[in-house]
Motif scaffolding. Structure first.
Motif, PDB file in Angstrom:
ATOM      1  N   ASP A 110     -10.056  36.409  43.070  1.00 58.14           N
ATOM      2  CA  ASP A 110     -11.175  36.950  43.838  1.00 58.14           C
ATOM      3  C   ASP A 110     -11.633  38.234  43.145  1.00 58.14           C
ATOM      4  O   ASP A 110     -10.812  39.115  42.847  1.00 58.14           O
ATOM      5  CB  ASP A 110     -10.755  37.240  45.278  1.00 58.14           C
ATOM      6  CG  ASP A 110     -11.904  37.804  46.110  1.00 58.14           C
ATOM      7  OD1 ASP A 110     -12.685  37.013  46.643  1.00 58.14           O
ATOM      8  OD2 ASP A 110     -12.001  39.051  46.199  1.00 58.14           O
ATOM      9  N   TYR A 111     -12.918  38.321  42.876  1.00 56.42           N
ATOM     10  CA  TYR A 111     -13.472  39.444  42.107  1.00 56.42           C
ATOM     11  C   TYR A 111     -13.244  40.772  42.811  1.00 56.42           C
ATOM     12  O   TYR A 111     -12.796  41.752  42.201  1.00 56.42           O
ATOM     13  CB  TYR A 111     -14.964  39.189  41.889  1.00 56.42           C
ATOM     14  CG  TYR A 111     -15.686  40.259  41.096  1.00 56.42           C
ATOM     15  CD1 TYR A 111     -15.314  40.551  39.783  1.00 56.42           C
ATOM     16  CD2 TYR A 111     -16.754  40.954  41.660  1.00 56.42           C
ATOM     17  CE1 TYR A 111     -15.992  41.519  39.052  1.00 56.42           C
ATOM     18  CE2 TYR A 111     -17.438  41.924  40.934  1.00 56.42           C
ATOM     19  CZ  TYR A 111     -17.045  42.199  39.633  1.00 56.42           C
ATOM     20  OH  TYR A 111     -17.720  43.161  38.914  1.00 56.42           O
ATOM     21  N   VAL A 137     -10.640  45.685  34.243  1.00 60.52           N
ATOM     22  CA  VAL A 137     -10.515  44.313  34.742  1.00 60.52           C
ATOM     23  C   VAL A 137     -10.919  43.344  33.637  1.00 60.52           C
ATOM     24  O   VAL A 137     -11.997  43.476  33.039  1.00 60.52           O
ATOM     25  CB  VAL A 137     -11.394  44.085  35.980  1.00 60.52           C
ATOM     26  CG1 VAL A 137     -11.262  42.647  36.472  1.00 60.52           C
ATOM     27  CG2 VAL A 137     -11.015  45.055  37.082  1.00 60.52           C
ATOM     28  N   PHE A 138     -10.052  42.401  33.355  1.00 61.08           N
ATOM     29  CA  PHE A 138     -10.366  41.306  32.444  1.00 61.08           C
ATOM     30  C   PHE A 138     -10.825  40.122  33.297  1.00 61.08           C
ATOM     31  O   PHE A 138     -10.052  39.567  34.075  1.00 61.08           O
ATOM     32  CB  PHE A 138      -9.139  40.925  31.619  1.00 61.08           C
ATOM     33  CG  PHE A 138      -9.276  39.629  30.864  1.00 61.08           C
ATOM     34  CD1 PHE A 138     -10.060  39.538  29.725  1.00 61.08           C
ATOM     35  CD2 PHE A 138      -8.623  38.482  31.303  1.00 61.08           C
ATOM     36  CE1 PHE A 138     -10.187  38.345  29.036  1.00 61.08           C
ATOM     37  CE2 PHE A 138      -8.736  37.285  30.615  1.00 61.08           C
ATOM     38  CZ  PHE A 138      -9.524  37.219  29.481  1.00 61.08           C
ATOM     39  N   ILE A 139     -12.115  39.755  33.173  1.00 62.67           N
ATOM     40  CA  ILE A 139     -12.676  38.658  33.972  1.00 62.67           C
ATOM     41  C   ILE A 139     -12.670  37.386  33.132  1.00 62.67           C
ATOM     42  O   ILE A 139     -13.184  37.355  32.011  1.00 62.67           O
ATOM     43  CB  ILE A 139     -14.110  38.963  34.443  1.00 62.67           C
ATOM     44  CG1 ILE A 139     -14.160  40.279  35.225  1.00 62.67           C
ATOM     45  CG2 ILE A 139     -14.633  37.830  35.299  1.00 62.67           C
ATOM     46  CD1 ILE A 139     -15.559  40.662  35.663  1.00 62.67           C
ATOM     47  N   ASP A 140     -12.094  36.355  33.689  1.00 58.44           N
ATOM     48  CA  ASP A 140     -12.022  35.041  33.050  1.00 58.44           C
ATOM     49  C   ASP A 140     -12.843  34.063  33.888  1.00 58.44           C
ATOM     50  O   ASP A 140     -12.375  33.560  34.907  1.00 58.44           O
ATOM     51  CB  ASP A 140     -10.552  34.609  32.963  1.00 58.44           C
ATOM     52  CG  ASP A 140     -10.378  33.115  32.689  1.00 58.44           C
ATOM     53  OD1 ASP A 140     -11.242  32.547  32.004  1.00 58.44           O
ATOM     54  OD2 ASP A 140      -9.373  32.536  33.152  1.00 58.44           O
ATOM     55  N   ILE A 189      -6.200  41.058  35.789  1.00 55.52           N
ATOM     56  CA  ILE A 189      -6.873  39.794  35.464  1.00 55.52           C
ATOM     57  C   ILE A 189      -7.557  39.232  36.699  1.00 55.52           C
ATOM     58  O   ILE A 189      -6.957  39.134  37.771  1.00 55.52           O
ATOM     59  CB  ILE A 189      -5.873  38.769  34.906  1.00 55.52           C
ATOM     60  CG1 ILE A 189      -5.219  39.313  33.629  1.00 55.52           C
ATOM     61  CG2 ILE A 189      -6.564  37.442  34.625  1.00 55.52           C
ATOM     62  CD1 ILE A 189      -4.148  38.404  33.065  1.00 55.52           C
ATOM     63  N   ALA A 190      -8.823  38.867  36.531  1.00 57.85           N
ATOM     64  CA  ALA A 190      -9.581  38.152  37.569  1.00 57.85           C
ATOM     65  C   ALA A 190      -9.981  36.802  36.993  1.00 57.85           C
ATOM     66  O   ALA A 190     -10.863  36.726  36.141  1.00 57.85           O
ATOM     67  CB  ALA A 190     -10.805  38.946  37.993  1.00 57.85           C
ATOM     68  N   SER A 191      -9.316  35.756  37.414  1.00 66.26           N
ATOM     69  CA  SER A 191      -9.616  34.411  36.935  1.00 66.26           C
ATOM     70  C   SER A 191     -10.509  33.732  37.969  1.00 66.26           C
ATOM     71  O   SER A 191     -10.054  33.383  39.065  1.00 66.26           O
ATOM     72  CB  SER A 191      -8.314  33.625  36.734  1.00 66.26           C
ATOM     73  OG  SER A 191      -8.546  32.432  36.031  1.00 66.26           O
ATOM     74  N   LEU A 192     -11.769  33.564  37.636  1.00 64.03           N
ATOM     75  CA  LEU A 192     -12.776  33.107  38.595  1.00 64.03           C
ATOM     76  C   LEU A 192     -13.224  31.690  38.246  1.00 64.03           C
ATOM     77  O   LEU A 192     -13.896  31.468  37.239  1.00 64.03           O
ATOM     78  CB  LEU A 192     -13.974  34.066  38.599  1.00 64.03           C
ATOM     79  CG  LEU A 192     -13.630  35.552  38.811  1.00 64.03           C
ATOM     80  CD1 LEU A 192     -14.894  36.395  38.803  1.00 64.03           C
ATOM     81  CD2 LEU A 192     -12.851  35.748  40.109  1.00 64.03           C
ATOM     82  N   TYR A 193     -12.848  30.746  39.097  1.00 69.08           N
ATOM     83  CA  TYR A 193     -13.182  29.334  38.874  1.00 69.08           C
ATOM     84  C   TYR A 193     -14.566  29.040  39.437  1.00 69.08           C
ATOM     85  O   TYR A 193     -14.814  29.226  40.631  1.00 69.08           O
ATOM     86  CB  TYR A 193     -12.137  28.434  39.526  1.00 69.08           C
ATOM     87  CG  TYR A 193     -10.830  28.364  38.777  1.00 69.08           C
ATOM     88  CD1 TYR A 193     -10.540  27.287  37.952  1.00 69.08           C
ATOM     89  CD2 TYR A 193      -9.892  29.383  38.886  1.00 69.08           C
ATOM     90  CE1 TYR A 193      -9.343  27.215  37.256  1.00 69.08           C
ATOM     91  CE2 TYR A 193      -8.693  29.327  38.190  1.00 69.08           C
ATOM     92  CZ  TYR A 193      -8.428  28.239  37.366  1.00 69.08           C
ATOM     93  OH  TYR A 193      -7.255  28.176  36.675  1.00 69.08           O
ATOM     94  N   VAL A 194     -15.459  28.529  38.582  1.00 65.97           N
ATOM     95  CA  VAL A 194     -16.829  28.255  39.020  1.00 65.97           C
ATOM     96  C   VAL A 194     -16.957  26.876  39.652  1.00 65.97           C
ATOM     97  O   VAL A 194     -18.040  26.544  40.159  1.00 65.97           O
ATOM     98  CB  VAL A 194     -17.813  28.378  37.837  1.00 65.97           C
ATOM     99  CG1 VAL A 194     -17.769  29.773  37.238  1.00 65.97           C
ATOM    100  CG2 VAL A 194     -17.526  27.330  36.767  1.00 65.97           C
ATOM    101  N   ASP A 195     -15.903  26.069  39.611  1.00 67.61           N
ATOM    102  CA  ASP A 195     -15.974  24.729  40.213  1.00 67.61           C
ATOM    103  C   ASP A 195     -14.947  24.551  41.328  1.00 67.61           C
ATOM    104  O   ASP A 195     -14.585  23.428  41.662  1.00 67.61           O
ATOM    105  CB  ASP A 195     -15.792  23.648  39.145  1.00 67.61           C
ATOM    106  CG  ASP A 195     -14.527  23.834  38.319  1.00 67.61           C
ATOM    107  OD1 ASP A 195     -13.774  24.795  38.595  1.00 67.61           O
ATOM    108  OD2 ASP A 195     -14.291  23.027  37.400  1.00 67.61           O
ATOM    109  N   ASP A 196     -14.482  25.660  41.890  1.00 67.22           N
ATOM    110  CA  ASP A 196     -13.542  25.603  43.018  1.00 67.22           C
ATOM    111  C   ASP A 196     -14.311  25.209  44.280  1.00 67.22           C
ATOM    112  O   ASP A 196     -15.219  25.922  44.719  1.00 67.22           O
ATOM    113  CB  ASP A 196     -12.875  26.973  43.193  1.00 67.22           C
ATOM    114  CG  ASP A 196     -11.722  26.938  44.191  1.00 67.22           C
ATOM    115  OD1 ASP A 196     -11.688  26.021  45.028  1.00 67.22           O
ATOM    116  OD2 ASP A 196     -10.875  27.852  44.146  1.00 67.22           O
ATOM    117  N   LYS A 197     -13.956  24.075  44.876  1.00 68.33           N
ATOM    118  CA  LYS A 197     -14.693  23.557  46.029  1.00 68.33           C
ATOM    119  C   LYS A 197     -14.178  24.092  47.366  1.00 68.33           C
ATOM    120  O   LYS A 197     -14.611  23.637  48.424  1.00 68.33           O
ATOM    121  CB  LYS A 197     -14.618  22.026  46.041  1.00 68.33           C
ATOM    122  CG  LYS A 197     -15.120  21.365  44.764  1.00 68.33           C
ATOM    123  CD  LYS A 197     -16.559  21.719  44.446  1.00 68.33           C
ATOM    124  CE  LYS A 197     -17.026  21.029  43.173  1.00 68.33           C
ATOM    125  NZ  LYS A 197     -18.404  21.394  42.811  1.00 68.33           N
TER     126      LYS A 197
END
Length: 686
Positions: A552-553, A567-570, A602-610
C-alpha cells in the motif's frame, strides 16, 4: 539549480544550431472588432502556433524550480491599464520526470488572455514575450516575441470625459497565469514578430522556420522506439501460441505468397486500428483489462486448447468458428476473410502481454488532440509482427516443395498441437494469479509442462504414435537432435519442482512465492509454511528473496517517514513476465539485494490486484473520470497520474513525501539498476 541546469542544457544543445535560427512558436494577437470607449475593459488574446512535436510552457505551474514559464512584460504608459492576471487557455498538466512534478503545456496552439482598461483614445500597448519550447526527448529552445498593439478601435471623447486614472505598472502577480479560461469573441487577428533567444535582430516568424528534418527529429526517434518495442514484444510469452497456429493454417492455403502478404498487411491495419480505438474509447487502462481480466484470458485459453485438439486430429477446423467456416466456402473471398480473422486473432491475443509496451502509445493517443503520432507509432509497433508472421505464413509454401516423407507433415502438426497445450497454460495462470485462486501454483504448472514436453520428446523419437502417423523405421539425426534438446529442457525444469528458481523461465512460470514446497527447507530441518491469506481467502502478495515491504503506497510513505529512508516503488503485476525476470535475475544479485534490504522502504504495488477496495476508499480518477474499485485499479491510476506511465515493471525512488528523487527505470540490467538505486539514495541524503 534545476533552472541553471535547464539553461546549461539549452546552451549546449542550441549552440550548434543557432545558424538555423530555431524558433518553434509563432505569435499573433487578437483585439476586439467592436469599437470601445475610454474607460471600457477589453480582452486581448495572444496566440502561439506551436510546431509539431514541440510543446510550450504556461505562465505558471506546480513545479517551482523547473522549466522557464512564459512571461509577458508590458511596457507601462498612460493609455491603458492592466486588469487582473494574464490567463492561459488550452494548456494541460504534463508530468516531467526531469523536474519531478507537473508542468503545464500546450501542443499545437496555446493562448493567453489579458484584460485591459482603456484610458485614452489611441492606446499604445507594447509587450515582450519570453518563452521556452521543448520536445519530449529533452531538446529545448528559448524564444522571445515583441508585440506592438495599436489597432484597438476607440471612440473619440472630449478631454472632460476621459478618466483621471493613472497608468499602473504591471506586477509580477499580474503577469502570472491563472486557471480560468475567459472567452473572446469578435476579434481581429494580427501576426506578431518573434525571434529565438540569442539572436540579435527581430525577424518574421516565417523566416525562422526549421527544416522538416530538424523539427521532426523527435518524431523519428519516437517511431524508432515504437519499432524496437514491437520487436521486443515478439518475445513475449503470449506470442508463441500464434506461431504454430499460423504455420498450420497456411499449410492448406493456395497462392501462399500473396496471401501471406495480405496477412502481414492485415496485422498492421488491425493493430493500428485496435490501438487507436482502445486509446480513444477505453483509455490506457483498457489494455490492462485485456491483460488481466479473467474473461479475455479464459477465451484465449479455450481457443488455444481447441486449436491444439484440432492439430492432434480430434476434429478439423479451418478457423475458430462456424461463421468463418461457411464463409470460407466462397472461393477466394472466403480465403481472404479467413486470413483477416487469423490476423485479428494475433492482434487481440498479443495485447494480453504486450499491453504495457503498447500502453505508452495509448497514453499519447488519449491526450489532447494527438492523433497521427500514436497512429504512426502503432504502425511501427506492428511492423515486426507483420514481418515475422508473414515469414511464418510463407513457410508452409516451402514445406510443400519438400519431398513427402511418410506423413511428416502430420507429425509437424502433432508437435505444434502439444505446444499449444503447454503455451495455453499461461493464460489460465494469468487468471489464477490475478484473482488469487491458488489453483495453478508453480509446481503444478511445472508438472504439466514436464509431462507435455516429455511426450513431445518421445513422440519425436517415434516411441509414441498417432492414428494417422506412419511408423518410424529409424532415428534420423534431426530427430535425435530435436528430441535431445526437448529432454534437456525437461531435465532443466525438474529441479523447479523442489524450489529451484529456473531463471530462464521466470517470465513464463507463476512467481516463486506460489511454490508450496522447497527442498532446501526440508533438508535444513525447516518446514514448508503455507502462504499467508487475506480474510477473503486470497493469497497475499509476497516479496521475493526474504525482502520485507508494503503493498500500500500510503503505508510505505508513513513507514519511510518513521525510519527516515526513501521509498522504492515497484509497480508490478501478477501477470507481468518482465517483472518476474527482474525479480529472478536482478534483485537477488548481492549488490542489489543488500541495497533493497538496508537502504529503502519497499512499496510493491500490483496493478492487476482484483481485491476490492473498501467503499470509503473507492474514488473517481482525475485521469479518465472512472470509478476505481480495486487495489490494482488504484495502483494503476497512481502510476499514470503521478508518473505518466503504465508499463510494468516500473521502478521509482521517492521521498517520504512522495517527491521523485531520480529518473524511474523499467526493465534493466544489474549495473543500470544498481546505479538507479544509488542515485536515488544519494539525492535523498543531500
Amino acid at each position: 539549480m534545476k533552472r541553471f541546469a535547464a539553461v546549461l542544457m539549452f546552451l549546449i544543445v542550441s549552440v550548434p544550431t543557432f545558424a538555423q535560427l530555431q524558433d518553434h512558436a509563432s505569435w499573433s494577437f487578437e483585439v476586439p472588432k467592436k469599437e470601445a470607449k475610454v474607460g471600457d475593459i477589453i480582452e486581448l488574446k495572444f496566440n502561439a502556433d506551436i510546431d509539431p512535436t514541440w510543446h510550450l510552457y504556461s505562465t505558471e505551474f506546480e513545479v517551482k524550480d523547473g522549466p522557464n514559464p512564459t512571461e509577458f512584460k508590458f511596457k507601462p504608459n498612460d493609455t491603458y491599464q492592466l486588469v487582473g492576471k494574464i490567463k492561459p487557455v488550452g494548456f494541460h498538466k504534463f508530468y516531467e520526470e526531469v523536474w519531478g512534478g507537473n508542468t503545464s503545456v500546450a501542443e499545437g496552439k496555446g493562448s493567453f488572455v489579458q484584460k485591459v482598461k482603456i484610458l485614452k483614445p489611441s492606446p499604445q500597448i507594447a509587450v515582450e514575450i519570453s518563452y521556452q519550447t521543448c520536445q519530449n526527448d529533452g531538446l529545448c529552445t528559448m524564444g522571445t516575441a515583441d508585440l506592438k498593439i495599436n489597432t484597438i478601435k476607440v471612440a473619440a471623447v472630449s478631454p472632460n470625459d476621459a478618466p483621471k486614472t493613472d497608468a499602473v505598472t504591471p506586477t509580477t502577480e499580474q503577469q502570472a497565469a491563472a486557471n480560468s479560461q475567459p472567452t473572446t469573441s469578435g476579434t481581429d487577428t494580427v501576426q506578431a514578430t518573434t525571434q529565438p533567444a540569442g539572436t540579435a535582430d527581430t525577424a518574421p516568424a516565417s523566416d525562422l522556420s526549421v527544416p522538416v528534418s530538424e523539427s521532426e527529429e523527435s518524431l523519428w526517434s519516437f517511431l524508432l522506439a515504437c519499432f524496437l518495442g514491437g520487436l521486443a514484444s515478439i518475445f513475449m510469452p503470449c506470442i508463441y501460441p500464434i506461431m504454430p497456429m499460423t504455420v498450420s493454417y497456411f499449410t492448406k492455403q493456395e497462392h501462399g505468397t500473396g496471401k501471406a502478404l495480405v496477412y502481414g498487411l492485415s496485422i498492421v491495419a488491425i493493430f493500428t486500428l485496435l490501438g487507436f480505438l482502445v486509446s480513444r474509447i477505453g483509455g490506457a487502462q483498457a489494455a490492462n483489462f485485456i491483460s488481466t481480466h479473467w474473461a479475455p484470458n479464459a477465451i484465449f485459453f479455450i481457443v488455444f486448447i481447441l486449436f491444439g485438439l484440432s492439430f492432434l486430429g480430434l476434429f478439423e477446423i479451418v478457423l475458430p468458428n462456424s461463421f468463418v467456416n461457411s464463409v470460407d466456402k466462397q472461393a477466394d473471398k472466403g480465403g481472404l476473410i479467413g486470413i483477416f480473422f487469423m490476423a485479428l486473432t494475433l492482434v487481440v491475443v498479443s495485447f494480453s502481454c504486450t499491453a504495457p509496451i503498447a500502453g505508452s502509445l495509448l497514453i499519447l493517443a488519449s491526450k489532447g488532440n494527438e492523433v497521427m503520432r500514436p497512429v504512426l507509432g502503432m504502425i511501427c509497433f506492428s511492423l515486426p509482427f507483420a514481418i515475422v508472421f508473414t515469414g511464418l505464413a510463407m513457410f508452409p509454401k516451402f514445406l510443400k516443395s519438400l519431398p513427402k516423407s511418410g506423413g511428416w507433415l502430420n507429425e509437424f502438426k502433432v508437435v505444434f498441437g502439444l505446444l499449444e497445450f503447454a503455451l495455453a497454460l499461461k493464460f489460465l495462470s494469468n487468471i489464477d494469479l490475478a484473482y488469487q485462486w491458488q489453483v495453478l501454483d508453480r509446481e503444478i504448472f511445472l508438472a504439466i509442462w514436464i509431462v507435455l514436453f516429455s511426450i513431445i520428446g518421445f513422440y519425436i523419437l517415434g516411441k509414441l504414435r498417432m492414428d494417422k502417423d506412419t511408423p518410424v523405421k529409424g532415428i534420423t539425426i534431426p530427430r535425435l537432435l530435436i528430441s535431445s534438446a526437448t529432454f534437456a529442457f525437461v531435465v532443466y525444469m525438474i529441479p523447479g519442482m523442489f524450489g529451484a528458481p529456473l531463471r530462464a523461465l521466470s517470465g513464463w512460470l507463476p512467481p516463486e512465492q506460489t511454490q508450496d514446497f522447497y527442498l532446501t527447507n526440508a533438508v535444513g530441518g525447516g518446514t514448508s509454511t503455507a502462504p499467508a491469506l487475506t480474510e477473503s481467502g486470497r493469497r497475499k502478495p509476497h516479496l521475493p528473496h526474504g525482502l520485507e515491504g508494503y503493498f500500500d503506497y500510503e503505508q510505505a510513505l508513513a513507514q519511510a517517514k518513521a525510519v527516515g529512508k526513501p521509498v522504492f516503488i515497484d509497480f508490478t503485476g501478477f501477470n507481468c513476465a518482465n517483472c518476474r525476470k527482474m525479480e529472478a535475475n536482478v534483485w537477488p544479485q548481492p549488490e542489489v539485494l543488500s541495497r533493497l534490504k538496508k537502504d529503502f522502504v519497499i512499496a510493491s504495488l500490483y496493478v492487476d490486484d482484483k481485491t476490492e477496495l473498501p467503499k470509503e476508499k473507492q474514488f473517481v480518477s482525475t485521469y479518465d473520470q472512472r470509478e476505481k474499485t480495486t487495489v490494482g485499479a488504484k495502483n494503476a491510476d497512481l502510476q499514470i497520474t503521478k508518473f505518466n506511465n503504465n508499463a510494468q515493471p516500473f521502478y521509482c525512488v521517492v521521498t517520504p513525501d512522495g517527491e521523485l528523487l531520480t529518473k524511474p527505470v523499467g526493465y534493466a540490467g544489474v549495473e543500470e539498476f544498481t546505479r538507479f538505486l544509488d542515485e536515488g539514495l544519494a539525492k535523498y541524503k543531500k
